[in-house]
Design a protein around this motif. Structure first.
Motif, PDB file in Angstrom:
ATOM      1  N   ARG A 137     -32.377  18.038 -25.429  1.00 25.09           N
ATOM      2  CA  ARG A 137     -31.613  19.134 -24.814  1.00 25.09           C
ATOM      3  C   ARG A 137     -32.226  20.485 -25.176  1.00 25.09           C
ATOM      4  NH1 ARG A 137     -27.116  16.243 -26.599  1.00 25.09           N
ATOM      5  NH2 ARG A 137     -26.846  17.708 -28.317  1.00 25.09           N
ATOM      6  N   SER A 140     -35.585  20.920 -23.373  1.00 27.44           N
ATOM      7  CA  SER A 140     -35.344  21.101 -21.933  1.00 27.44           C
ATOM      8  C   SER A 140     -34.851  22.506 -21.635  1.00 27.44           C
ATOM      9  CB  SER A 140     -34.306  20.100 -21.429  1.00 27.44           C
ATOM     10  OG  SER A 140     -34.800  18.792 -21.518  1.00 27.44           O
ATOM     11  N   GLN A 148     -37.964  18.810 -17.566  1.00 32.03           N
ATOM     12  CA  GLN A 148     -37.601  17.563 -18.248  1.00 32.03           C
ATOM     13  C   GLN A 148     -38.825  16.765 -18.698  1.00 32.03           C
ATOM     14  OE1 GLN A 148     -34.330  17.258 -18.550  1.00 32.03           O
ATOM     15  NE2 GLN A 148     -34.187  15.292 -19.535  1.00 32.03           N
ATOM     16  N   ASP A 149     -39.836  16.682 -17.850  1.00 33.13           N
ATOM     17  CA  ASP A 149     -41.026  15.906 -18.197  1.00 33.13           C
ATOM     18  C   ASP A 149     -41.784  16.522 -19.372  1.00 33.13           C
ATOM     19  OD1 ASP A 149     -40.536  14.039 -16.187  1.00 33.13           O
ATOM     20  OD2 ASP A 149     -41.685  15.174 -14.704  1.00 33.13           O
ATOM     21  N   GLN A 178     -39.859  15.877 -22.545  1.00 33.72           N
ATOM     22  CA  GLN A 178     -40.065  14.519 -23.052  1.00 33.72           C
ATOM     23  C   GLN A 178     -41.404  14.391 -23.768  1.00 33.72           C
ATOM     24  OE1 GLN A 178     -39.524  12.175 -19.490  1.00 33.72           O
ATOM     25  NE2 GLN A 178     -37.343  11.878 -19.888  1.00 33.72           N
ATOM     26  N   GLN A 193     -35.811  23.527 -13.283  1.00 32.87           N
ATOM     27  CA  GLN A 193     -35.232  22.391 -12.576  1.00 32.87           C
ATOM     28  C   GLN A 193     -33.767  22.694 -12.273  1.00 32.87           C
ATOM     29  OE1 GLN A 193     -36.367  18.785 -12.567  1.00 32.87           O
ATOM     30  NE2 GLN A 193     -38.466  19.283 -13.008  1.00 32.87           N
TER      31      GLN A 193
END
Length: 168
Positions: A19, A22, A28-29, A32, A80
Motif C-alpha cells: 500500500r 503503491s 501497482q506493477d 510490486q 492508476q
C-alpha cells in the motif's frame, strides 16, 4: 534469522509495504517490483536483522528509499485511476458515485502534487495510521517536524479543495 522467523516477522508486512509503495509510485506493477526487491534485500541481510528493533519501520524505510531511488532515476510513473472508475460503475447510484469519484481523484491529485516529505508523512499518518514515533523512525524526522509537515499537507489539501469547489 531462520527462514521460519523471516516468514513470521517479515513477510506479514507485505500488504502494508505494498500500500505504501503503491501510494508513492501510483503504479501497482512498480510497487510490486519494489516490494520484491525489498524482501530480497532483507533476506540477503537476514543474519543482521536480529539487531533491528522495529522490523516494520525498517522495512517501511527500505521501501521508501527504494521508491525515492526510482524517482531519482527519472523513470516514468503512471497514475492508476482505473480503480475509482470501476467503483463508480459498480454502484447503484451512479451520479453520486461519479461525484465522489471526481472528488477522490481531485484529492489524490492534490496529494500527489504535495512535496515528497509531506505526501509521505500524510500517507503514513492518515492512511496507514502510524503513530508519530513510528513515522519518526521510518523517516528520520523529529516528531515536531512530522507534525508541521502533516499540518501543512492537510492545510494544502483543504485549501485546494475549497478553491476547486468555489470555482464550480
Amino acid at each position: 534469522m531462520l527462514a521460519s522467523e523471516f516468514k513470521t516477522k517479515v513477510l506479514p508486512l507485505s500488504s502494508k509495504l505494498m500500500r505504501f509503495a503503491s501510494q508513492l509510485l501510483h503504479d501497482q506493477d512498480q510497487a510490486q517490483d519494489i516490494i520484491q526487491d525489498v524482501f530480497l534485500k532483507l533476506w540477503q541481510k537476514k543474519d543482521q536483522l536480529a539487531q533491528v528493533e522495529n522490523m516494520e519501520a525498517f522495512a517501511m524505510r527500505m521501501t521508501r528509499n527504494r521508491c525515492l531511488d526510482l524517482f531519482k532515476a527519472k523513470k516514468p510513473v503512471l497514475a492508476q485511476d482505473d480503480f475509482m472508475k470501476q467503483k463508480a460503475v459498480a454502484s447503484s447510484d451512479l451520479q453520486q458515485q461519479i461525484e465522489l469519484s471526481e472528488s477522490a481523484l481531485l484529492v489524490r491529485q492534490i496529494i500527489r502534487d504535495l512535496p515528497d516529505i509531506q505526501r509521505t508523512v500524510m500517507h503514513l499518518r492518515d492512511i496507514e495510521q502510524y503513530e508519530y514515533d513510528e513515522i519518526a523512525q521510518m523517516t528520520d524526522l523529529t516528531v515536531n517536524a512530522i507534525r508541521v509537515n502533516l499540518s501543512r499537507a492537510r492545510k494544502k489539501v483543504r485549501d485546494e479543495l475549497i478553491k476547486q469547489n468555489d470555482g464550480k
